[in-house]
Design a protein around this motif. Structure first.
Motif, PDB file in Angstrom:
ATOM      1  N   ALA A  19       0.818  -1.218   0.000  1.00 23.17           N
ATOM      2  CA  ALA A  19       0.000   0.000   0.000  1.00 23.17           C
ATOM      3  C   ALA A  19       0.848   1.264   0.000  1.00 23.17           C
ATOM      4  O   ALA A  19       0.393   2.322  -0.454  1.00 23.17           O
ATOM      5  CB  ALA A  19      -0.937   0.005   1.203  1.00 23.17           C
ATOM      6  N   ASP A  20       2.082   1.170   0.482  1.00 22.13           N
ATOM      7  CA  ASP A  20       2.934   2.366   0.580  1.00 22.13           C
ATOM      8  C   ASP A  20       3.091   3.068  -0.769  1.00 22.13           C
ATOM      9  O   ASP A  20       3.212   4.302  -0.831  1.00 22.13           O
ATOM     10  CB  ASP A  20       4.323   1.992   1.116  1.00 22.13           C
ATOM     11  CG  ASP A  20       4.278   1.551   2.578  1.00 22.13           C
ATOM     12  OD1 ASP A  20       3.231   1.745   3.221  1.00 22.13           O
ATOM     13  OD2 ASP A  20       5.285   0.999   3.051  1.00 22.13           O
ATOM     14  N   ALA A  21       3.092   2.291  -1.858  1.00 22.20           N
ATOM     15  CA  ALA A  21       3.279   2.884  -3.190  1.00 22.20           C
ATOM     16  C   ALA A  21       2.200   3.920  -3.487  1.00 22.20           C
ATOM     17  O   ALA A  21       2.475   4.958  -4.114  1.00 22.20           O
ATOM     18  CB  ALA A  21       3.281   1.797  -4.258  1.00 22.20           C
ATOM     19  N   VAL A  22       0.969   3.656  -3.063  1.00 26.06           N
ATOM     20  CA  VAL A  22      -0.142   4.586  -3.319  1.00 26.06           C
ATOM     21  C   VAL A  22       0.122   5.927  -2.635  1.00 26.06           C
ATOM     22  O   VAL A  22      -0.063   6.999  -3.230  1.00 26.06           O
ATOM     23  CB  VAL A  22      -1.466   3.971  -2.819  1.00 26.06           C
ATOM     24  CG1 VAL A  22      -2.592   5.005  -2.856  1.00 26.06           C
ATOM     25  CG2 VAL A  22      -1.837   2.749  -3.653  1.00 26.06           C
ATOM     26  N   TYR A  23       0.564   5.866  -1.385  1.00 26.50           N
ATOM     27  CA  TYR A  23       0.790   7.080  -0.593  1.00 26.50           C
ATOM     28  C   TYR A  23       2.065   7.795  -1.050  1.00 26.50           C
ATOM     29  O   TYR A  23       2.114   9.029  -1.089  1.00 26.50           O
ATOM     30  CB  TYR A  23       0.841   6.720   0.896  1.00 26.50           C
ATOM     31  CG  TYR A  23      -0.469   6.107   1.354  1.00 26.50           C
ATOM     32  CD1 TYR A  23      -1.467   6.894   1.911  1.00 26.50           C
ATOM     33  CD2 TYR A  23      -0.719   4.743   1.184  1.00 26.50           C
ATOM     34  CE1 TYR A  23      -2.682   6.345   2.314  1.00 26.50           C
ATOM     35  CE2 TYR A  23      -1.925   4.187   1.573  1.00 26.50           C
ATOM     36  CZ  TYR A  23      -2.908   4.983   2.134  1.00 26.50           C
ATOM     37  OH  TYR A  23      -4.109   4.439   2.510  1.00 26.50           O
ATOM     38  N   GLU A  54      -9.128   8.104  -2.303  1.00 27.86           N
ATOM     39  CA  GLU A  54     -10.156   7.057  -2.362  1.00 27.86           C
ATOM     40  C   GLU A  54      -9.751   5.840  -1.536  1.00 27.86           C
ATOM     41  O   GLU A  54     -10.564   5.250  -0.817  1.00 27.86           O
ATOM     42  CB  GLU A  54     -10.396   6.637  -3.809  1.00 27.86           C
ATOM     43  CG  GLU A  54     -11.162   7.640  -4.646  1.00 27.86           C
ATOM     44  CD  GLU A  54     -11.497   7.079  -6.022  1.00 27.86           C
ATOM     45  OE1 GLU A  54     -12.279   6.118  -6.091  1.00 27.86           O
ATOM     46  OE2 GLU A  54     -10.947   7.578  -7.020  1.00 27.86           O
ATOM     47  N   VAL A  55      -8.480   5.432  -1.677  1.00 28.72           N
ATOM     48  CA  VAL A  55      -7.976   4.273  -0.931  1.00 28.72           C
ATOM     49  C   VAL A  55      -8.056   4.543   0.568  1.00 28.72           C
ATOM     50  O   VAL A  55      -8.519   3.696   1.348  1.00 28.72           O
ATOM     51  CB  VAL A  55      -6.521   3.948  -1.354  1.00 28.72           C
ATOM     52  CG1 VAL A  55      -5.890   2.952  -0.389  1.00 28.72           C
ATOM     53  CG2 VAL A  55      -6.495   3.396  -2.781  1.00 28.72           C
ATOM     54  N   LEU A  56      -7.615   5.714   0.981  1.00 30.85           N
ATOM     55  CA  LEU A  56      -7.618   6.068   2.403  1.00 30.85           C
ATOM     56  C   LEU A  56      -9.036   6.095   2.963  1.00 30.85           C
ATOM     57  O   LEU A  56      -9.301   5.561   4.052  1.00 30.85           O
ATOM     58  CB  LEU A  56      -6.949   7.436   2.578  1.00 30.85           C
ATOM     59  CG  LEU A  56      -6.878   8.002   3.999  1.00 30.85           C
ATOM     60  CD1 LEU A  56      -6.081   7.080   4.914  1.00 30.85           C
ATOM     61  CD2 LEU A  56      -6.256   9.400   3.982  1.00 30.85           C
ATOM     62  N   ALA A  57      -9.959   6.694   2.215  1.00 28.61           N
ATOM     63  CA  ALA A  57     -11.350   6.779   2.685  1.00 28.61           C
ATOM     64  C   ALA A  57     -11.974   5.392   2.813  1.00 28.61           C
ATOM     65  O   ALA A  57     -12.701   5.111   3.777  1.00 28.61           O
ATOM     66  CB  ALA A  57     -12.169   7.643   1.722  1.00 28.61           C
ATOM     67  N   ILE A  93      -4.530  -1.355   5.746  1.00 28.57           N
ATOM     68  CA  ILE A  93      -4.810  -1.647   7.162  1.00 28.57           C
ATOM     69  C   ILE A  93      -4.272  -3.021   7.567  1.00 28.57           C
ATOM     70  O   ILE A  93      -4.638  -3.559   8.605  1.00 28.57           O
ATOM     71  CB  ILE A  93      -6.314  -1.530   7.478  1.00 28.57           C
ATOM     72  CG1 ILE A  93      -7.142  -2.495   6.619  1.00 28.57           C
ATOM     73  CG2 ILE A  93      -6.791  -0.085   7.285  1.00 28.57           C
ATOM     74  CD1 ILE A  93      -8.618  -2.564   7.020  1.00 28.57           C
ATOM     75  N   GLY A  94      -3.403  -3.589   6.701  1.00 30.73           N
ATOM     76  CA  GLY A  94      -2.776  -4.860   7.043  1.00 30.73           C
ATOM     77  C   GLY A  94      -3.674  -6.066   6.886  1.00 30.73           C
ATOM     78  O   GLY A  94      -3.387  -7.147   7.409  1.00 30.73           O
ATOM     79  N   VAL A 168      -5.243   4.828  10.063  1.00 29.44           N
ATOM     80  CA  VAL A 168      -4.838   4.017   8.904  1.00 29.44           C
ATOM     81  C   VAL A 168      -3.312   3.987   8.801  1.00 29.44           C
ATOM     82  O   VAL A 168      -2.719   2.931   8.553  1.00 29.44           O
ATOM     83  CB  VAL A 168      -5.460   4.570   7.607  1.00 29.44           C
ATOM     84  CG1 VAL A 168      -4.910   3.814   6.388  1.00 29.44           C
ATOM     85  CG2 VAL A 168      -6.974   4.454   7.649  1.00 29.44           C
ATOM     86  N   SER A 169      -2.683   5.126   9.021  1.00 29.78           N
ATOM     87  CA  SER A 169      -1.218   5.192   8.939  1.00 29.78           C
ATOM     88  C   SER A 169      -0.564   4.227   9.923  1.00 29.78           C
ATOM     89  O   SER A 169       0.419   3.551   9.586  1.00 29.78           O
ATOM     90  CB  SER A 169      -0.729   6.619   9.210  1.00 29.78           C
ATOM     91  OG  SER A 169      -1.195   7.498   8.220  1.00 29.78           O
ATOM     92  N   ARG A 170      -1.097   4.152  11.141  1.00 28.87           N
ATOM     93  CA  ARG A 170      -0.511   3.238  12.145  1.00 28.87           C
ATOM     94  C   ARG A 170      -0.624   1.787  11.688  1.00 28.87           C
ATOM     95  O   ARG A 170       0.312   0.997  11.860  1.00 28.87           O
ATOM     96  CB  ARG A 170      -1.205   3.425  13.498  1.00 28.87           C
ATOM     97  CG  ARG A 170      -0.819   4.699  14.225  1.00 28.87           C
ATOM     98  CD  ARG A 170      -1.085   4.595  15.726  1.00 28.87           C
ATOM     99  NE  ARG A 170      -2.481   4.339  16.019  1.00 28.87           N
ATOM    100  CZ  ARG A 170      -3.401   5.304  16.210  1.00 28.87           C
ATOM    101  NH1 ARG A 170      -3.060   6.578  16.091  1.00 28.87           N
ATOM    102  NH2 ARG A 170      -4.648   4.977  16.486  1.00 28.87           N
ATOM    103  N   HIS A 171      -1.755   1.437  11.111  1.00 26.30           N
ATOM    104  CA  HIS A 171      -1.915   0.079  10.564  1.00 26.30           C
ATOM    105  C   HIS A 171      -0.915  -0.169   9.435  1.00 26.30           C
ATOM    106  O   HIS A 171      -0.250  -1.206   9.383  1.00 26.30           O
ATOM    107  CB  HIS A 171      -3.339  -0.119  10.030  1.00 26.30           C
ATOM    108  CG  HIS A 171      -4.368  -0.400  11.072  1.00 26.30           C
ATOM    109  ND1 HIS A 171      -4.867   0.563  11.920  1.00 26.30           N
ATOM    110  CD2 HIS A 171      -4.989  -1.559  11.414  1.00 26.30           C
ATOM    111  CE1 HIS A 171      -5.763   0.022  12.722  1.00 26.30           C
ATOM    112  NE2 HIS A 171      -5.849  -1.270  12.444  1.00 26.30           N
ATOM    113  N   ARG A 172      -0.821   0.814   8.531  1.00 24.33           N
ATOM    114  CA  ARG A 172       0.040   0.645   7.344  1.00 24.33           C
ATOM    115  C   ARG A 172       1.504   0.511   7.745  1.00 24.33           C
ATOM    116  O   ARG A 172       2.240  -0.320   7.178  1.00 24.33           O
ATOM    117  CB  ARG A 172      -0.169   1.823   6.393  1.00 24.33           C
ATOM    118  CG  ARG A 172       0.642   1.742   5.109  1.00 24.33           C
ATOM    119  CD  ARG A 172       0.109   2.684   4.060  1.00 24.33           C
ATOM    120  NE  ARG A 172       0.142   4.085   4.461  1.00 24.33           N
ATOM    121  CZ  ARG A 172       1.183   4.889   4.275  1.00 24.33           C
ATOM    122  NH1 ARG A 172       2.294   4.424   3.715  1.00 24.33           N
ATOM    123  NH2 ARG A 172       1.125   6.163   4.639  1.00 24.33           N
TER     124      ARG A 172
END
Length: 607
Positions: A19-23, A54-57, A93-94, A168-172
């Motif tokens: 998921a990091d690539a999206v952010y 969109e992904v974050l929401a 979110i793992g 979400v960031s903590r999960h990621r």
């Protein structure tokens, strides 16, 4: 040669997940177009920042509905934008997406959701919901069922607005490369599907090395924006790898759920991909459609001549690349130029006009077909891999393509040929094992090596050729061992043939069952002024039988007399997934076919 290695081109990440690539994309190039989304019949650009939002929401909405780190969530849908959205939201979110083929039966769905312990499932429409509904009472762990066509993305997004982005960031940030990214179930040609556990590191090793080696061919010309239209099923590892690689490399990605020409051809024209990744079937369909059109226009002779010129032209370039020839001579170059506007440009136009390169996998592509496309200006790099190797383990290098082989190891991969001819693989993309099945895992993983079950050979330059599958070797009653794949692929190269299955295990000789391609047969009948007959009558047409016999004779030139097809039967209906005769990835279920057509097979040997 027994072993060949290619060093990695990409460094294995020590932290983070997919998921990091999206952010990262959104932070570094917020306005870069990363996806194309079709809405109301029009393709609209989606920027890196918009996709991140969109992904974050959606990730916040999933958390609001109780999806937690490490949970598994089924996705049962065709290839569409929302699949990619859910993949990256779940990875944020793992959580672990579990692909389910949209054509799966209730029992197949039950097995995958039960074995994986999925707590929720996303489906495309009401029919899928009913498929799961038929077995939901046996899935006590499945507590949520979401339907894309019922607006679930909007509902989930709305329900997560109260959750802070930081959650979400903590999960990621808790996701590590060795964490499980997904569980993909094998097609199950032999028994119950097994769940391949693939990590974030597996996908990173695969996607990053493929991108590093082949990125130049993603573009139609230097400096243009790369784009690919994904029509492979995302339930299959090949499609999933394309999705991940496109997001990581910021290649504009579009989704097309249908392989039917009436749906695919207009979207290729509108989306204008610069390269494509497909199975040989797609390239075969494009070629046969072009040939049928030429015949319908009364130009079959020139078309076939153009094909021959393209093949010889590409073959001459191949010899030059390997230092075994000077390249196309003046006469051949002139002939090639003549057919450029007449034929080759039209073939490229059917693929959207901008496409100059493609990658093919999933099954073998006939060498002549690969040479034709290369001669027509679209070089297709054939590769080879499995779900267990996160898609490609080998592929042809751009500057030295050896048609008819599946190429050299992908960077970071080693290919070894065992004493019995089995292909073994080693690399960062090799999976960690089968879910809940240590016995099956121990059968294929040996000190980091993956025993593929496929038979192959390496040439002196490290190019791999697949010659068959260990479990599919036929042994006649006379003791002759026959690999059916080569024969089947050559018979299937005939325009009228849809499928071919070779039989002969414990029997005195080799025979074949052949099914017909409806579009090609309809065209063939009309060109000869024949009536459109029902399938049961059509298969007895002597002219049709003569055509299929030509395909069989051509296949027999590849093998010894003892291995050749002595007789065949044309069937009135194709093998289908619905009848349980094909896997979702269109591979033949040989035992099921032999059982279903036992009477026809007996007639071949005793008729």
């Amino acid at each position: 040669m027994r072993r060949f290695s290619v060093p990695p081109l990409a460094t294995a990440p020590q932290v983070g997940g997919l998921a990091d690539a999206v952010y990262n994309n959104a932070a570094q190039s917020p306005d870069h177009v990363v996806l194309g989304r079709k809405t109301d019949g029009e393709w609209r650009d989606v920027t890196a920042a918009a996709f991140r939002d969109e992904v974050l929401a959606l990730a916040k909405g999933l958390l609001a509905h109780g999806i937690r780190f490490g949970d598994r969530v089924g996705i049962m849908a065709r290839t569409r934008y929302e699949w990619t959205l859910f993949d990256f939201a779940l990875w944020s979110i793992g959580a672990q997406p579990v692909p389910v083929y949209p054509t799966s039966s209730s029992e197949q769905v039950y097995w995958m959701l039960h074995d994986s312990g999925a707590v929720a499932c996303v489906v495309e429409h009401e029919d899928h919901a009913m498929t799961i509904g038929a077995v939901v009472d046996r899935l006590p762990q499945l507590t949520r069922l979401w339907q894309l066509d019922a607006g679930v993305v909007g509902e989930l997004t709305a329900s997560g607005t109260h959750i802070d982005d930081e959650v979400v960031s903590r999960h990621r940030f808790a996701v590590t490369p060795d964490a499980v990214a997904t569980v993909i179930y094998t097609s199950g040609t032999t028994g119950r599907p097994k769940g391949c556990v693939l990590t974030h590191a597996n996908f990173m090793a695969e996607a990053d090395n493929v991108v590093a080696r082949w990125e130049p061919v993603f573009h139609s010309k230097p400096g243009d924006e790369a784009g690919t239209l994904l029509f492979l099923p995302l339930a299959h590892v090949f499609g999933r790898m394309v999705e991940v690689a496109a997001i990581r490399a910021r290649v504009r990605l579009g989704h097309q759920p249908s392989l039917a020409a009436k749906d695919l051809i207009p979207d290729l024209a509108a989306f204008k991909p610069t390269f494509t990744l497909a199975v040989p079937y797609v390239f075969e369909k494009v070629f046969h459609a072009a040939r049928r059109k030429a015949e319908g226009d009364g130009r079959l002779g020139p078309f076939d001549k153009a094909v021959d010129v393209a093949v010889r032209y590409a073959e001459a370039l191949e010899h030059k690349a390997f230092g075994t020839g000077p390249g196309p001579g003046p006469g051949l170059r002139m002939q090639h130029q003549v057919y450029e506007k007449l034929v080759y440009a039209k073939v490229r136009a059917a693929l959207g006009g901008r496409m100059r390169h493609g990658m093919s996998g999933g099954s073998g592509m006939e060498r002549r077909l690969g040479l034709f496309f290369a001669g027509a200006g679209v070089t297709i790099y054939e590769g080879y891999g499995l779900t267990e190797s996160t898609a490609a383990a080998t592929a042809n290098p751009p500057e030295r393509t050896r048609f008819g082989t599946v190429g050299q190891p992908v960077p970071g991969t080693t290919v070894h040929i065992a004493d019995d001819g089995e292909v073994w693989l080693r690399g960062g993309q090799v999976f960690t094992g089968y879910l809940n099945n240590p016995k099956a895992t121990d059968e294929v993983l040996h000190d980091g090596w993956l025993a593929t079950g496929d038979l192959g050979a390496l040439d002196d330059d490290g190019y791999l050729t697949i010659t068959g599958r260990k479990k599919e070797i036929l042994v006649t009653s006379g003791g002759k061992s026959v690999s059916p794949v080569l024969l089947e692929e050559r018979v299937r190269a005939h325009p009228l043939v849809a499928q071919c299955v070779v039989i002969g295990n414990d029997r005195p000789f080799i025979a074949a069952l052949v099914t017909l391609d409806p579009e090609s047969v309809t065209h063939w009948l009309s060109m000869r002024g024949k009536p459109q007959l029902p399938p049961a009558q059509l298969v007895r047409d002597p002219d049709l039988e003569t055509e299929i016999r030509r395909a069989v004779v051509a296949a027999n030139t590849l093998v010894s007399q003892a291995e050749s097809i002595r007789t065949f039967r044309i069937l009135a209906a194709q093998f289908s997934e619905e009848k349980g005769l094909l896997t979702p990835s269109l591979k033949l279920k040989r035992k099921a076919i032999e059982k279903s057509y036992s009477a026809e097979i007996e007639a071949l040997y005793h008729g």
